[in-house]
Design an enzyme around this catalytic site. Structure first.
Site, PDB file in Angstrom:
ATOM      1  N   GLU A 115       0.858  -1.189   0.000  1.00 13.57           N
ATOM      2  CA  GLU A 115       0.000   0.000   0.000  1.00 13.57           C
ATOM      3  C   GLU A 115       0.894   1.240   0.000  1.00 13.57           C
ATOM      4  OE1 GLU A 115      -2.386   0.555   3.576  1.00 13.57           O
ATOM      5  OE2 GLU A 115      -3.782   1.865   2.498  1.00 13.57           O
TER       6      GLU A 115
ATOM      7  N   LYS B 172      -9.574   2.263  -2.439  1.00 11.12           N
ATOM      8  CA  LYS B 172      -9.844   1.770  -1.076  1.00 11.12           C
ATOM      9  C   LYS B 172     -11.269   2.154  -0.677  1.00 11.12           C
ATOM     10  CE  LYS B 172      -7.353   1.749   3.370  1.00 11.12           C
ATOM     11  NZ  LYS B 172      -6.105   2.234   4.001  1.00 11.12           N
TER      12      LYS B 172
ATOM     13  N   CYS C 104      -5.717  -2.859   2.458  1.00 16.29           N
ATOM     14  CA  CYS C 104      -5.501  -2.714   3.895  1.00 16.29           C
ATOM     15  C   CYS C 104      -6.776  -2.798   4.732  1.00 16.29           C
ATOM     16  CB  CYS C 104      -4.726  -1.426   4.167  1.00 16.29           C
ATOM     17  SG  CYS C 104      -3.860  -1.483   5.746  1.00 16.29           S
TER      18      CYS C 104
HETATM   19  N1  LIG Z   1      -3.766   1.212   7.408  1.00 17.22           N
HETATM   20  C1  LIG Z   1      -4.969   0.662   7.236  1.00 17.22           C
HETATM   21  O1  LIG Z   1      -5.668   0.974   6.302  1.00 17.22           O
HETATM   22  C2  LIG Z   1      -5.512  -0.352   8.151  1.00 17.22           C
HETATM   23  C3  LIG Z   1      -4.836  -0.680   9.409  1.00 17.22           C
HETATM   24  O2  LIG Z   1      -3.711  -0.323   9.702  1.00 17.22           O
HETATM   25  C4  LIG Z   1      -5.640  -1.513  10.307  1.00 17.22           C
HETATM   26  O3  LIG Z   1      -6.759  -1.901   9.938  1.00 17.22           O
HETATM   27  O4  LIG Z   1      -5.194  -1.787  11.422  1.00 17.22           O
END
Ligand SMILES: NC(=O)CC(=O)C(=O)O
Length: 324
Positions: free
Chosen positions: A67, A139, A180
């Site tokens: 990401e 996202k 994520c």
């Molecule tokens: N960074 C993210 O989008 C998600 C994350 O770090 C988590 O769900 O914990």
């Protein structure tokens, strides 16, 4: 029966399996890269790692970046680092690499995207061996959390959420793509698998040192077991002194829920040759996907106990709300 008998994999009509029977073995490489404030350096690091992944160690069919791989992960960076997709330098660079190296599937992590209307998204990119941009995913669930004593992060201060579920065909079967925080939402994975026929779920991701130890492996293994899928998540490496401390531990999980490859927090190339037949085997052995009790799941969005209006609305719609 082998994985070529894919229509039987889940209780879904054969029309959900438009792709030819998937081949079995898939060489996967996750590139856990150190991300700096220098975009040009991040792109150069990614290019070197992609070249290494496909030209050494037996090669790779599916290469996945983290990401926000061209930009530090933080709300104040998204705007200055954002670029159009397609049309920006990162898309062009990844496309050229996928074409030059004939990479069957290159998931170019995610990058901050600026739309023609000026909105910002956290967007993942997928290229095929010809360099064509075959899928993008914005996202869908933004990382807005406040963990006392841990981490506060509000992506929605700068980013807009995507409004699409993203799946795409590969020679190994349909892949689902999330970013994520999206991994925390099993309904999204359910649509990828049960509507679109996904056999592998791919998440460029950047958990942190608060949520990573708590939930990273738990969530990835849960999605694998929930849906009898291969699950792959690629994180940035942890950079000492960086404002966002990434958890690392990029991971490949089998449809049985087994971690088949992972690493620690530092820069890493995580490889595995995986057998797509395990999707079919796991779904046959523990057929939860065909044992769904949709007749019981009449209320997809239970009303909170104190939301009388919502309860009344749903009752009027004859939705079977059980107030617990
Ligand atoms: N960074 C993210 O989008 C998600 C994350 O770090 C988590 O769900 O914990």
């Amino acid at each position: 029966m082998n994985a070529s008998a894919s229509p039987a994999d889940v209780a879904a009509p054969a029309s959900l399996w438009p792709q030819p029977p998937p081949s079995q073995l898939l060489r996967v490489a996750l590139l856990q890269l150190p991300i700096t404030n220098d975009k040009a350096q991040n792109l150069a690091t990614a290019e070197a790692a992609i070249r290494e992944a496909v030209t050494t160690g037996g090669g790779a069919d599916l290469v996945i970046l983290p990401e926000c791989f061209n930009c530090p992960y933080g709300a104040s960076y998204f705007g200055p680092y954002a670029e159009p997709i397609p049309g920006g330098p990162t898309t062009a660079r990844l496309s050229a690499l996928a074409r030059e190296l004939a990479i069957p599937v290159l998931v170019g992590g995610s990058i901050p995207e600026r739309t023609p209307e000026g909105r910002l998204h956290n967007t993942a990119l997928v290229f095929d061996r010809t360099g064509a941009l075959v899928a993008t995913h914005r996202k869908a669930h933004l990382f807005d959390v406040d963990v006392p004593g841990g981490i506060r992060f509000v992506e929605s201060e700068t980013l807009s959420p995507g409004d699409q579920v993203t799946t795409f065909p590969t020679p190994w079967g349909t892949a689902g793509l999330g970013i994520c925080y999206d991994v925390r939402f099993p309904h999204l994975a359910s649509i990828m698998v049960e509507r679109d026929g996904a056999r592998l779920l791919i998440y460029p991701a950047a958990f942190n040192t608060t949520t990573g130890p708590l939930h990273w492996e738990l969530l990835l293994r849960s999605r694998a077991v929930d849906f009898g899928c291969w699950v792959m998540a690629c994180s940035p490496s942890r950079v000492p002194g960086a404002t966002y401390q990434a958890f690392g531990h990029s991971m490949i999980v089998s449809p049985w829920g087994t971690v088949v490859a992972t690493c620690e927090a530092g820069p890493s190339l995580v490889r595995a040759t995986i057998d797509m037949a395990q999707v079919h085997q796991a779904r046959q052995a523990i057929p939860v996907l065909s044992q769904r009790r949709w007749d019981l799941y009449t209320c997809d969005r239970p009303a909170p106990a104190d939301d009388k209006d919502n309860l009344a609305r749903q009752t009027a719609l004859k939705v079977n709300v059980r107030n617990v």
